[in-house]
Structure formats: C-alpha cells, structure tokens
Design a protein around this motif. Structure first.
Motif, PDB file in Angstrom:
ATOM      1  N   GLU A 269       0.863  -1.185   0.000  1.00  0.00           N
ATOM      2  CA  GLU A 269       0.000   0.000   0.000  1.00  0.00           C
ATOM      3  C   GLU A 269       0.894   1.228   0.000  1.00  0.00           C
ATOM      4  OE1 GLU A 269      -3.084  -0.155  -0.365  1.00  0.00           O
ATOM      5  OE2 GLU A 269      -3.814  -2.054   0.446  1.00  0.00           O
ATOM      6  N   LYS A 270       0.303   2.366  -0.431  1.00  0.00           N
ATOM      7  CA  LYS A 270       1.097   3.617  -0.408  1.00  0.00           C
ATOM      8  C   LYS A 270       1.364   4.012   1.035  1.00  0.00           C
ATOM      9  CE  LYS A 270       0.434   5.954  -4.706  1.00  0.00           C
ATOM     10  NZ  LYS A 270      -0.802   5.816  -5.466  1.00  0.00           N
ATOM     11  N   ALA A 271       2.587   4.471   1.292  1.00  0.00           N
ATOM     12  CA  ALA A 271       2.902   4.950   2.649  1.00  0.00           C
ATOM     13  C   ALA A 271       2.160   6.261   2.897  1.00  0.00           C
ATOM     14  CB  ALA A 271       4.403   5.170   2.772  1.00  0.00           C
ATOM     15  N   ALA A 272       1.747   6.464   4.155  1.00  0.00           N
ATOM     16  CA  ALA A 272       1.085   7.723   4.507  1.00  0.00           C
ATOM     17  C   ALA A 272       2.054   8.880   4.262  1.00  0.00           C
ATOM     18  CB  ALA A 272       0.658   7.686   5.968  1.00  0.00           C
ATOM     19  N   LYS A 273       1.466  10.031   3.829  1.00  0.00           N
ATOM     20  CA  LYS A 273       2.336  11.178   3.483  1.00  0.00           C
ATOM     21  C   LYS A 273       3.178  11.633   4.673  1.00  0.00           C
ATOM     22  CE  LYS A 273       0.148  13.275  -0.447  1.00  0.00           C
ATOM     23  NZ  LYS A 273      -1.144  13.815  -0.735  1.00  0.00           N
ATOM     24  N   ALA A 277      10.371   8.476   8.442  1.00  0.00           N
ATOM     25  CA  ALA A 277      11.275   7.771   7.537  1.00  0.00           C
ATOM     26  C   ALA A 277      11.563   6.355   8.019  1.00  0.00           C
ATOM     27  CB  ALA A 277      12.577   8.564   7.402  1.00  0.00           C
ATOM     28  N   ASN A 278      11.581   6.187   9.357  1.00  0.00           N
ATOM     29  CA  ASN A 278      11.931   4.856   9.893  1.00  0.00           C
ATOM     30  C   ASN A 278      10.685   4.040  10.259  1.00  0.00           C
ATOM     31  OD1 ASN A 278      11.095   6.336  12.027  1.00  0.00           O
ATOM     32  ND2 ASN A 278      12.855   5.843  13.360  1.00  0.00           N
ATOM     33  N   ALA A 279       9.516   4.488   9.796  1.00  0.00           N
ATOM     34  CA  ALA A 279       8.275   3.762  10.111  1.00  0.00           C
ATOM     35  C   ALA A 279       8.293   2.399   9.423  1.00  0.00           C
ATOM     36  CB  ALA A 279       7.069   4.574   9.642  1.00  0.00           C
ATOM     37  N   ALA A 280       7.557   1.444  10.000  1.00  0.00           N
ATOM     38  CA  ALA A 280       7.458   0.119   9.383  1.00  0.00           C
ATOM     39  C   ALA A 280       6.841   0.267   7.993  1.00  0.00           C
ATOM     40  CB  ALA A 280       6.587  -0.782  10.251  1.00  0.00           C
ATOM     41  N   PRO A 281       7.258  -0.573   7.038  1.00  0.00           N
ATOM     42  CA  PRO A 281       6.671  -0.445   5.698  1.00  0.00           C
ATOM     43  C   PRO A 281       5.175  -0.713   5.724  1.00  0.00           C
ATOM     44  CG  PRO A 281       8.064  -2.430   5.862  1.00  0.00           C
ATOM     45  CD  PRO A 281       8.218  -1.662   7.142  1.00  0.00           C
TER      46      PRO A 281
END
Ligand code: SF4
Length: 404
Positions: A269-273, A277-281
């Motif tokens: 899925e698209k990452a939230a805007k 940067a280090n958030a889980a994919p």
C-alpha cells in the motif's frame, strides 16, 4: 554425458567441482580472469564480498548484472562450450527485432492508428498477399520484424511498405481472423486488460446443469483447441519456446532500477504522506480475491534475470535466478505464480515470469554439461555476494525432519 568424458579447463577435475577446496580454487581462477578482463569490476566484487550489507539493493543488482556476462564466459571456457554458448546467444539476437518492432511499431503505432473495428474490416488475405510480395516470401513474425526494422531506418523511401505493414499488424493484432492466424506468436500482441471476473480465457459456454440458474451448478466449457487431455502421468504443458520466454522478458520493464520490482519484494500500500522515515513499511496490497501480494517468497532476483535473459546472457540469467532459488527446477510455470500476481502490471496482463524462468532453466540444461553447470552453480556462484562457495564444514550433525 559420462563424467569421464568431461575435460575441465585450468587442470581441474570433476571431483574438484564437488569439493570445497576445489571450489575455492575455482573461485580464485574466476577472480583472476575477471581482474584480467576488468580490474575495476574485480575490485567492486571483492569490496562487496567484504561488506555485502554496505550495498544498496540497486548497487547489488547492478554488480550482479555487470558480473553475469563474465561468469558466462568463464563457464564457457571451463566446460569447453564457448561455441555452444555463442550459438545460444545468437538465437536470442536473431529474435531481437521481434520485440523491438512489437513495442515500437505494432503496439505504439499500428494499433494506435487503426482501431479494432477498422482492423476487423480489413481484407486479411489481401494484406497477407501484399506483405508476402514485399517480403519476398511467407509472412513470418521474424521476416515481418526484420523487414519493418529495416524500413523504419528510412521512412520516406519506405512509406508505402510501412503503410501496408501497419495495416497488416493492426489486422493481425486486433481482428479475430488475424489473431487466429498468428495464434501462439509473440509479435502481434498487445497486453490485455485484466478482468478478475474472467481470468479463464477461451471460455465458449456456460450452462446450468443441475438445479435452476440461481441455485444450480454451472458447467463451464473451454474452446476444444485449448483442452489438454492427460494421458498417464506425463506433463501436458510443454511451456513456451525461446521466443515466448523472450516475449515475457522484453515485456518486463526491469523495475529493480526504480526499486519497484514488486514481483520480487511484494506490492505494498502507499505509505502515509506524514509517515516517519523509519516507520514500518505499509502492508502488502490485496488483489480483488483478497490474496496478499507479497511477491516471490524467495525474493528471487526476477527483474535482473529477465534483463539478462533478454540480452542473451542465459547462463548469467540462470546464475542470477538461483542465488535465491537454487531449487528452480521445482518452481517455474507449473508450480507457483506468486511473483506474477504481484507484478506492477495490475490492470493489464502481468509478465508471465514463471514461463521465462522455466525456459531459462531449460536453455541451460540443454547445453552440453547443462546439468553439471546447474549443479556447480548451486555450490559455487560468484553472483552470490554473501556465500559464493560453501562455508567450511562444522562437523556438526544435523537432523532435518519434515512431513512434506
Ligand atoms: S515482472 Fe513485473 S514487477 Fe517484476 S520487474 Fe518485470 S514488470 Fe516489474
């Protein structure tokens, strides 16, 4: 072939290929040959082996693709099959005009200019006769592609021939009669739209055979030309030929360059805007059937192997495949398609990766000493940056238990 008929280069024996010390020696010979041909590339390989984690995925892919032709040449010399490898590469090169003309002439020009209705109204027999006269012989995919590639080099002089070729290409690609005449081919094709409610093609009828239409069982019938009867236990699907595999490898857009090879790593899925940067994919997307699009469970380097195969580097493509999938003889087009379900093409036919994979395997096995080459590359593979040859024996005893 019998093992005693095999004469390896560099004074190596058959037994050396099955012995760790022999493989270490072989690796040294490869590094020397690589260094003599391209010193910078040898240094890149040695630096990558020393610190494999320091490479980005793209840098690793580029290194593997740069190394693959050198490995293929080395294998050719080792087994004394340079001429056979050159012939195999020649077969790839001979087919290349088909894929160039398919993309740039058939798909981007002919079928854009002449729509399906107009194509269906064309006189296919008259067009075929006109093309045959221009080609000086029957219209085959290769004769058509070679001629068109030549005419495109001087469009002004060849405008009349190109106009005939456009009409023929549109008729062959878009009309029922044209598709029937070129059934099984790879040139007169454009990707079909994916309709998840009609994934089985060639359906000719559906009828309710038990109960009423709302509650009964429905019988689906296929066109008789697409039925395959199973006689005994022999496999019924021969897979594609070289042109079929190259058709897929050239349809692939080699997404590793953009880090979007979802066939290998999964489609997310698209990452939230505002995601850190280090958030889980983000999670994997699901297709309309709710199947998670996680890509190849082995993360096989699909984009890279298809690029190499498209360029005619068959042993290099094969060595790339088996970095992550040494049991490739057990995968391919008869087994799994997790990769193609996760291809970036989600609204049109995905790349049929398993067919390209199986054909690449078969092309290597068909070489003299093909099995020995496969077997060797499963133990020594310089494209595998973390483990090019087996670790030293630990002398521990391991029991592997399973229920498969
Ligand atoms: S198979 Fe599909 S997702 Fe994979 S590299 Fe080719 S086009 Fe991209």
């Amino acid at each position: 072939m019998k093992a005693d008929a095999l004469t390896l280069a560099h004074g190596l024996s058959f037994g050396d290929l099955y012995d760790r010390d022999g493989l270490v020696r072989l690796d040294g010979l490869f590094l020397d040959a690589l260094g003599a041909a391209d010193g910078d590339l040898r240094r890149r390989l040695e630096a990558a082996r020393a610190e494999p984690d320091s490479l980005t995925r793209l840098a690793e892919s580029e290194l593997i693709i740069d190394l693959a032709p050198h490995l293929e040449g080395f294998i050719g010399g080792l087994f004394g099959i340079g001429a056979e490898l050159a012939a195999l590469r020649g077969e790839h090169e001979a087919l290349a005009p088909i894929f160039e003309v398919r993309r740039n002439f058939v798909q981007r020009r002919a079928v854009k200019k002449i729509k399906a209705d107009a194509a269906a109204a064309l006189d296919g027999d008259a067009l075929a006769a006109g093309m045959a006269a221009l080609l000086g012989g029957p219209v085959t995919e290769l004769s058509f592609a070679r001629a068109v590639a030549g005419w495109l080099a001087d469009e002004d002089t060849n405008s009349q021939a190109l106009a005939t070729a456009e009409s023929y290409a549109a008729w062959a690609t878009l009309s029922d009669a044209g598709r029937a005449r070129h059934d099984g081919g790879v040139l007169f094709k454009e990707p079909g739209k994916l309709d998840f409610d009609h994934l089985v093609h060639h359906m000719v009828s559906e009828e309710t055979i038990v109960g009423d239409a709302a509650n009964g069982a429905t019988c689906h019938r296929l066109d008789a030309n697409h039925l395959r009867r199973r006689e005994g236990f022999a496999l019924t699907d021969a897979g594609v030929d070289l042109a079929g595999a190259l058709g897929e490898a050239n349809y692939c857009i080699w997404c590793h360059k953009q880090g979007r090879d979802s066939c290998s790593t999964g489609l997310r899925e698209k990452a939230a805007k505002d995601a850190a940067a280090n958030a889980a994919p983000p999670p994997f997307r699901k297709n309309p059937f709710g199947i998670s699009l996680a890509g190849c469970p082995l993360e096989e380097k699909i984009s890279e192997f298809q690029k190499l195969k498209a360029e005619g580097c068959s042993v290099g493509a094969f060595a790339t495949m088996i970095i992550d999938n040494p049991m490739v003889a057990g995968t391919g087009h008869r087994i799994c398609n997790d990769c193609m379900k996760s291809c970036v093409y989600q609204k049109q036919d995905p790349v049929d990766i398993p067919q390209a994979e199986t054909r690449t395997l078969k092309d290597v096995l068909a070489l003299p000493w093909g099995f020995e080459i496969y077997s060797l590359l499963s133990r020594w593979n310089p494209l595998n940056l973390t483990r090019p040859y087996p670790e030293s024996a630990t002398n521990k005893k391991v029991l592997v238990v399973g229920m498969g």
